[in-house]
Motif scaffolding. Structure first.
Motif, mmCIF file in Angstrom:
data_model
loop_
_atom_site.group_PDB
_atom_site.id
_atom_site.type_symbol
_atom_site.label_atom_id
_atom_site.label_comp_id
_atom_site.label_asym_id
_atom_site.label_seq_id
_atom_site.Cartn_x
_atom_site.Cartn_y
_atom_site.Cartn_z
ATOM 1 N N HIS A 68 0.871 -1.176 0.000
ATOM 2 C CA HIS A 68 0.000 0.000 0.000
ATOM 3 C C HIS A 68 0.907 1.224 0.000
ATOM 4 O O HIS A 68 2.130 1.083 -0.100
ATOM 5 N N HIS A 109 1.401 3.878 2.269
ATOM 6 C CA HIS A 109 1.797 4.634 3.454
ATOM 7 C C HIS A 109 3.314 4.890 3.428
ATOM 8 O O HIS A 109 4.065 4.122 2.816
ATOM 9 N N HIS A 125 -6.929 -2.295 5.636
ATOM 10 C CA HIS A 125 -5.991 -1.313 6.192
ATOM 11 C C HIS A 125 -5.922 -0.048 5.339
ATOM 12 O O HIS A 125 -5.815 1.059 5.863
HETATM 13 ZN ZN LIG Z 1 0.087 1.233 6.565
#
Ligand SMILES: [Zn+2]
Length: 264
Positions: A105, A107, A187
């Protein structure tokens, strides 16, 4: 540089973990009833070698300074990143030998090392590609960390999952049945894991750590708000627990893993 950092691919598949910086967070701020202790979360990166490919799963934190404006300042207050000399992924292996980079992902602790891999083919989930086009603040994407040369149109977009082993939704993106992407929603918008050799599951941030898995009901409001879809996060946790009960080893991004050894 370790065994896997040599050029060429090993005859037998290998999986090696790296810690590329870390952050800290108080467990009591994460979970209701959690201990009042500041816990360190390594930014884990994995390198798979096999079938003629060297696939990096995530890229860890970027070296400072970030130049990411107030959004970056907000992130650093919540999750202060620590990354010292020798810790960025580009300093722990030879980036030129990496053929593919899978981003679980977007982040900051997963994309910070993207800059080292302009020649690699990137792989990301369709939901992550959509987030790149239209990010919201709570998506936690710091565009300043994404290299200007990165073009999602040239990436492999994981968007077709089908029923795989252990009840997981998988995509055999490399057509080798040895490194399969796993859909682990919740998430973030588009959150990927990878099932390696049918027995090790790179589980990204599906949980903050193995010891928190199954405790999703205790997650406090702020971290819950940052999760893209809390109900999916809970369903993903149940799936992971079932896979583990069937003999799969779960490797979360922010647990401590032995480095410099083949985990397979
Ligand atoms: Zn994360």
């Amino acid at each position: 540089m370790r065994a896997l950092a040599r050029s060429g691919s090993p005859a037998v598949a290998e999986l090696v973990a790296f810690a590329c910086g870390s952050t800290t967070h108080n467990t009591a701020a994460l979970l209701r009833g959690g201990r009042r202790e500041t816990r360190t979360y390594p930014a884990g990166v994995f390198l798979y070698g096999g079938h003629g490919r060297r696939i990096l799963f995530d890229t860890g934190y970027a070296p400072q300074p970030w130049r990411t404006g107030w959004r970056g300042a907000l992130y650093r207050r919540l999750l202060p990143p620590r990354i010292g000399p020798g810790q960025p992924i580009g300093e722990q292996l030879d980036p030129a030998t990496v053929t593919h980079v899978v981003l679980s992902h977007l982040h900051p602790d997963h994309i910070g090392g993207m800059r080292y891999f302009p020649h690699a083919t990137f792989v990301l989930a369709a939901g992550a590609a959509r987030t790149l086009r239209q990010p919201r603040l709570r998506d936690g994407v710091l565009h300043g960390l994404i290299p200007s040369w990165f073009d999602p149109a040239e990436a492999i977009i994981a968007d077709e999952f089908s029923p795989g082993p252990f009840g997981l939704s998988t995509m055999d993106v490399f057509d080798d049945e040895d490194f399969m992407l796993v859909d682990l929603p919740g998430h973030s918008h588009g959150h990927l894991g990878a099932l390696v050799s049918g027995r090790l599951l790179l589980a990204g941030d599906a949980s903050w750590g193995r010891d928190f898995l199954g405790d999703e009901a205790r997650i406090r409001a702020v971290p819950r708000f940052i999760s893209y879809d809390y109900d999916e996060l809970q369903r993903t946790a149940e799936l992971l627990l079932r896979a583990e009960a069937n003999g799969v080893t779960l490797l979360f991004s922010h647990d401590e893993h032995p480095t410099g050894v083949n985990l397979l």
